[in-house]
Design a protein around this motif. Structure first.
Motif, PDB file in Angstrom:
ATOM      1  N   GLY A  11      39.132  51.547  18.196  1.00 13.38           N
ATOM      2  CA  GLY A  11      38.627  52.802  18.058  1.00 13.38           C
ATOM      3  C   GLY A  11      40.129  54.368  18.342  1.00 13.38           C
ATOM      4  N   ASP A  12      39.312  55.318  18.584  1.00 12.91           N
ATOM      5  CA  ASP A  12      40.229  56.015  18.599  1.00 12.91           C
ATOM      6  C   ASP A  12      40.632  56.310  20.430  1.00 12.91           C
ATOM      7  OD1 ASP A  12      38.253  58.475  20.344  1.00 12.91           O
ATOM      8  OD2 ASP A  12      37.092  56.918  19.118  1.00 12.91           O
ATOM      9  N   VAL A  13      41.370  57.465  20.241  1.00 14.35           N
ATOM     10  CA  VAL A  13      42.494  57.663  21.908  1.00 14.35           C
ATOM     11  C   VAL A  13      42.088  58.283  23.100  1.00 14.35           C
ATOM     12  CG1 VAL A  13      44.503  58.356  23.133  1.00 14.35           C
ATOM     13  CG2 VAL A  13      45.010  57.579  21.137  1.00 14.35           C
ATOM     14  N   ALA A  14      40.711  58.954  22.340  1.00 19.93           N
ATOM     15  CA  ALA A  14      39.916  59.679  23.456  1.00 19.93           C
ATOM     16  C   ALA A  14      39.099  59.050  24.103  1.00 19.93           C
ATOM     17  CB  ALA A  14      38.807  60.503  23.142  1.00 19.93           C
ATOM     18  N   SER A  15      37.865  57.807  22.548  1.00 25.33           N
ATOM     19  CA  SER A  15      37.031  57.015  23.878  1.00 25.33           C
ATOM     20  C   SER A  15      37.789  55.966  24.748  1.00 25.33           C
ATOM     21  CB  SER A  15      36.266  56.101  22.126  1.00 25.33           C
ATOM     22  OG  SER A  15      37.052  55.597  21.890  1.00 25.33           O
ATOM     23  N   GLY A  16      38.705  54.930  24.171  1.00 30.74           N
ATOM     24  CA  GLY A  16      39.640  54.371  24.471  1.00 30.74           C
ATOM     25  C   GLY A  16      40.114  54.263  25.657  1.00 30.74           C
ATOM     26  N   THR A  17      40.375  55.468  26.132  1.00 29.10           N
ATOM     27  CA  THR A  17      41.268  56.301  27.794  1.00 29.10           C
ATOM     28  C   THR A  17      39.982  56.342  28.415  1.00 29.10           C
ATOM     29  OG1 THR A  17      43.075  57.640  26.233  1.00 29.10           O
ATOM     30  CG2 THR A  17      41.576  57.721  28.115  1.00 29.10           C
ATOM     31  N   VAL A  18      38.652  56.998  27.389  1.00 26.81           N
ATOM     32  CA  VAL A  18      37.188  56.783  28.248  1.00 26.81           C
ATOM     33  C   VAL A  18      36.772  55.890  29.341  1.00 26.81           C
ATOM     34  CG1 VAL A  18      35.153  57.630  28.559  1.00 26.81           C
ATOM     35  CG2 VAL A  18      36.674  58.753  27.942  1.00 26.81           C
ATOM     36  N   ARG A  19      37.350  54.416  28.310  1.00 21.76           N
ATOM     37  CA  ARG A  19      36.778  53.066  28.548  1.00 21.76           C
ATOM     38  C   ARG A  19      37.263  52.424  29.282  1.00 21.76           C
ATOM     39  NH1 ARG A  19      35.260  52.770  22.821  1.00 21.76           N
ATOM     40  NH2 ARG A  19      37.387  51.479  22.726  1.00 21.76           N
ATOM     41  N   ALA A  20      38.770  52.702  29.234  1.00 20.57           N
ATOM     42  CA  ALA A  20      40.190  52.287  30.307  1.00 20.57           C
ATOM     43  C   ALA A  20      40.051  52.586  31.672  1.00 20.57           C
ATOM     44  CB  ALA A  20      41.181  53.172  29.509  1.00 20.57           C
ATOM     45  N   MET A  21      39.416  54.446  31.982  1.00 22.75           N
ATOM     46  CA  MET A  21      39.676  55.068  32.953  1.00 22.75           C
ATOM     47  C   MET A  21      38.538  54.569  33.885  1.00 22.75           C
ATOM     48  SD  MET A  21      41.683  56.792  33.884  1.00 22.75           S
ATOM     49  CE  MET A  21      41.443  57.461  35.284  1.00 22.75           C
ATOM     50  N   THR A  22      36.878  54.725  33.035  1.00 21.46           N
ATOM     51  CA  THR A  22      35.683  53.911  33.427  1.00 21.46           C
ATOM     52  C   THR A  22      36.228  52.270  34.221  1.00 21.46           C
ATOM     53  OG1 THR A  22      34.765  55.175  32.510  1.00 21.46           O
ATOM     54  CG2 THR A  22      33.329  53.208  33.084  1.00 21.46           C
ATOM     55  N   LEU A  23      36.617  51.099  33.319  1.00 22.96           N
ATOM     56  CA  LEU A  23      36.972  50.182  34.234  1.00 22.96           C
ATOM     57  C   LEU A  23      37.822  50.066  35.084  1.00 22.96           C
ATOM     58  CD1 LEU A  23      37.077  47.877  30.509  1.00 22.96           C
ATOM     59  CD2 LEU A  23      35.488  47.832  32.872  1.00 22.96           C
ATOM     60  N   LEU A  24      38.721  51.309  35.361  1.00 21.33           N
ATOM     61  CA  LEU A  24      39.937  51.183  36.657  1.00 21.33           C
ATOM     62  C   LEU A  24      38.801  51.545  37.334  1.00 21.33           C
ATOM     63  CD1 LEU A  24      42.585  50.647  38.021  1.00 21.33           C
ATOM     64  CD2 LEU A  24      43.341  52.917  36.474  1.00 21.33           C
ATOM     65  N   GLY A  25      38.390  52.327  37.055  1.00 20.86           N
ATOM     66  CA  GLY A  25      37.328  53.108  38.663  1.00 20.86           C
ATOM     67  C   GLY A  25      36.498  52.163  39.200  1.00 20.86           C
ATOM     68  N   ARG A  26      36.080  51.485  38.481  1.00 21.50           N
ATOM     69  CA  ARG A  26      34.443  50.406  38.481  1.00 21.50           C
ATOM     70  C   ARG A  26      35.643  48.845  39.472  1.00 21.50           C
ATOM     71  NH1 ARG A  26      32.059  49.192  33.707  1.00 21.50           N
ATOM     72  NH2 ARG A  26      31.205  47.274  34.687  1.00 21.50           N
ATOM     73  N   GLY A  27      36.581  48.657  39.460  1.00 21.49           N
ATOM     74  CA  GLY A  27      37.313  47.595  39.166  1.00 21.49           C
ATOM     75  C   GLY A  27      37.985  47.891  40.924  1.00 21.49           C
ATOM     76  N   ALA A  28      38.314  49.562  41.174  1.00 25.66           N
ATOM     77  CA  ALA A  28      38.894  49.606  42.446  1.00 25.66           C
ATOM     78  C   ALA A  28      37.805  49.814  43.069  1.00 25.66           C
ATOM     79  CB  ALA A  28      39.890  50.869  41.909  1.00 25.66           C
ATOM     80  N   LEU A  29      36.864  50.332  42.449  1.00 26.98           N
ATOM     81  CA  LEU A  29      35.630  50.226  43.468  1.00 26.98           C
ATOM     82  C   LEU A  29      35.153  49.111  44.199  1.00 26.98           C
ATOM     83  CD1 LEU A  29      33.536  52.519  45.141  1.00 26.98           C
ATOM     84  CD2 LEU A  29      32.395  52.044  43.030  1.00 26.98           C
ATOM     85  N   LEU A  30      35.332  48.026  43.125  1.00 29.85           N
ATOM     86  CA  LEU A  30      34.948  47.040  43.925  1.00 29.85           C
ATOM     87  C   LEU A  30      35.298  46.082  44.459  1.00 29.85           C
ATOM     88  CD1 LEU A  30      33.102  44.450  43.334  1.00 29.85           C
ATOM     89  CD2 LEU A  30      34.071  43.771  41.021  1.00 29.85           C
ATOM     90  N   PHE A  31      37.171  46.447  44.474  1.00 31.16           N
ATOM     91  CA  PHE A  31      38.515  45.933  45.312  1.00 31.16           C
ATOM     92  C   PHE A  31      38.225  46.456  46.492  1.00 31.16           C
ATOM     93  CE2 PHE A  31      42.766  46.617  46.203  1.00 31.16           C
ATOM     94  CZ  PHE A  31      43.468  44.749  46.749  1.00 31.16           C
ATOM     95  N   GLY A  32      37.800  47.819  46.518  1.00 30.45           N
ATOM     96  CA  GLY A  32      38.187  48.348  48.374  1.00 30.45           C
ATOM     97  C   GLY A  32      36.354  48.298  48.653  1.00 30.45           C
ATOM     98  N   THR A  33      35.474  47.445  48.293  1.00 24.26           N
ATOM     99  CA  THR A  33      34.558  47.222  48.764  1.00 24.26           C
ATOM    100  C   THR A  33      34.799  45.850  49.344  1.00 24.26           C
ATOM    101  OG1 THR A  33      32.926  48.277  47.373  1.00 24.26           O
ATOM    102  CG2 THR A  33      31.824  46.581  48.241  1.00 24.26           C
ATOM    103  N   VAL A  34      35.646  44.944  48.436  1.00 25.08           N
ATOM    104  CA  VAL A  34      36.012  43.511  49.696  1.00 25.08           C
ATOM    105  C   VAL A  34      36.722  43.774  50.483  1.00 25.08           C
ATOM    106  CG1 VAL A  34      37.187  41.619  48.999  1.00 25.08           C
ATOM    107  CG2 VAL A  34      35.842  42.414  47.202  1.00 25.08           C
ATOM    108  N   LEU A  35      37.853  44.478  50.539  1.00 24.27           N
ATOM    109  CA  LEU A  35      38.873  45.352  51.623  1.00 24.27           C
ATOM    110  C   LEU A  35      37.746  45.128  52.887  1.00 24.27           C
ATOM    111  CD1 LEU A  35      41.860  46.554  49.525  1.00 24.27           C
ATOM    112  CD2 LEU A  35      41.368  44.686  50.514  1.00 24.27           C
ATOM    113  N   ALA A  36      36.888  46.437  52.438  1.00 24.11           N
ATOM    114  CA  ALA A  36      35.723  47.419  53.239  1.00 24.11           C
ATOM    115  C   ALA A  36      35.341  45.839  54.398  1.00 24.11           C
ATOM    116  CB  ALA A  36      35.026  48.523  52.669  1.00 24.11           C
TER     117      ALA A  36
END
Length: 378
Positions: free
Chosen positions: A177-202
């Motif tokens: 797809g286009d750059v804008a939608s790809g960026t949004v999906r990438a940042m969303t996955l990055l945020g979800r992954g980081a939140l899950l990683f932080g929860t495990v660390l907590a």
């Protein structure tokens, strides 16, 4: 010998021992908890500023894709693109960096509190001894730290595997797809992954914080002899304390005998107890005990009262009740008002009869509740 010493340390550390350890910088700390707080602070900052972060990411992507023919053949293009990309990256990461720095400074306060120790900053050259270093590595504490590291590796690795497995389709979709939608999906996955990683660390950090607090208390445990020695050191020498108490008693006794001539009446047992009472209607709410004693001290009170012509009334139950219920220089309790009023009335009548040359009145024998005599009722 070390194992035997640890077995003897069964008592919880005293406040003095905890305070001394804190002054040396020995407070419970958890690196895992601090790391979890730092990660969660960075993730929270990144998610809360999602729209702004997305704009910076789009500009960074756009810098690599948006240029004309003239710019393509220009020598300044790489430098310009790199400088603009670094500027956007700096604007993107500055809030996250500030949040993580503040979290790193504040995280230790969660477990050990705010503490600064100059002694902890002093160099300890004994730590450079390789033999002691190997001993620390293979000690129980070192083995526990090794087990915690392996457990963290397994847990975090398992979480990453599950993330990659469950989000595989979404990760592959970021390149379509286009750059804008790809960026949004990438940042969303990055945020979800980081939140899950932080929860495990907590979760890991919380468990480690409980262990560190337990281990800190265990290391500072004391033997019963150490507690006794500390109590003796804090309270002072028992012989010195006994001498101080003796001097205090002598001073109090001296003051009591100096106040005795002001008494209105002395109530006696007749020989074992003596209690001196004084009543000033304008200054006192009730009669006050200004001197009292048993046996030898009671005899001295009676002698001083006789030398100062203070009336003495023999009322054994009342004398024992006054001695048991009323501290020195304190007013008598309400339960003895009637009995003491009878005695004071007798003293007044006695003075009048003496002044007139009349026959003295009969001394009262007030009735006293045996419970007021305490241990002296028999």
């Amino acid at each position: 010998m070390a194992e035997q010493d640890n077995e003897d340390r069964t008592e919880q550390p005293s406040e003095k021992r905890l305070r001394e350890a804190r002054e040396k910088g020995d407070v419970p700390r958890s690196r895992d908890l601090s790391g979890a707080v730092v990660v969660l602070a960075g993730v929270a900052t990144l998610i809360s500023g999602g729209h702004g972060a997305m704009a910076h990411v789009r500009r960074i992507y756009g810098l690599g894709l948006d240029y004309g023919r003239d710019a393509l053949f220009s020598d300044e293009l790489p430098v310009r693109v790199l400088s603009l990309a670094m500027r956007e990256a700096l604007l993107l990461l500055t809030p996250v960096a500030l949040a993580t720095v503040l979290a790193a400074l504040a995280a230790p306060v969660l477990l050990g509190g705010l503490n600064f120790s100059a002694e902890a900053l002093q160099p300890k050259f004994e730590r450079l001894d390789p033999v002691e270093g190997l001993g620390r590595i293979f000690a129980m504490r070192g083995l526990v730290e090794l087990g915690k590291s392996l457990l963290k590796l397994v847990l975090i690795g398992a979480v990453l595997v599950l993330v990659m497995k469950n989000w595989q389709t979404e990760l592959m979709g970021t390149g379509r797809g286009d750059v804008a939608s790809g960026t949004v999906r990438a940042m969303t996955l990055l945020g979800r992954g980081a939140l899950l990683f932080g929860t495990v660390l907590a979760l890991i950090g919380g468990a480690d914080a409980l262990y560190q607090k337990y281990d800190h208390t265990k290391r500072l445990r004391m033997t019963r002899q150490e507690l006794k020695d500390e109590a003796k050191e804090s309270d002072g020498n028992p012989e010195l304390k006994g001498r101080i108490r003796q001097l205090q008693f002598q001073m109090a006794r001296k003051r009591m005998m100096q106040e005795l001539p002001k008494a209105d009446v002395v109530v006696t047992n007749p020989s074992h107890f003596a209690v001196a009472l004084r009543y000033d209607e304008g200054r006192m709410g009730a009669p006050r005990v200004i001197a009292k004693g048993v046996d030898e001290l009671a005899l001295q009170i009676r002698l001083v009262a006789g030398s100062h012509r203070i009336p003495t009334v023999e009322a054994p139950p009342l004398a024992r009740a006054l001695y048991a219920t009323t501290q020195l220089d304190r007013e008598i309790p309400a339960s003895l008002y009637v009995a003491v009023a009878q005695v004071l009335a007798y003293v007044f009548q006695l003075k009048q009869a003496t002044a007139r040359g009349e026959e003295p009145p009969k001394a009262p024998q007030p009735e006293i509740d045996p419970d007021l005599m305490g241990p002296y009722q028999f």
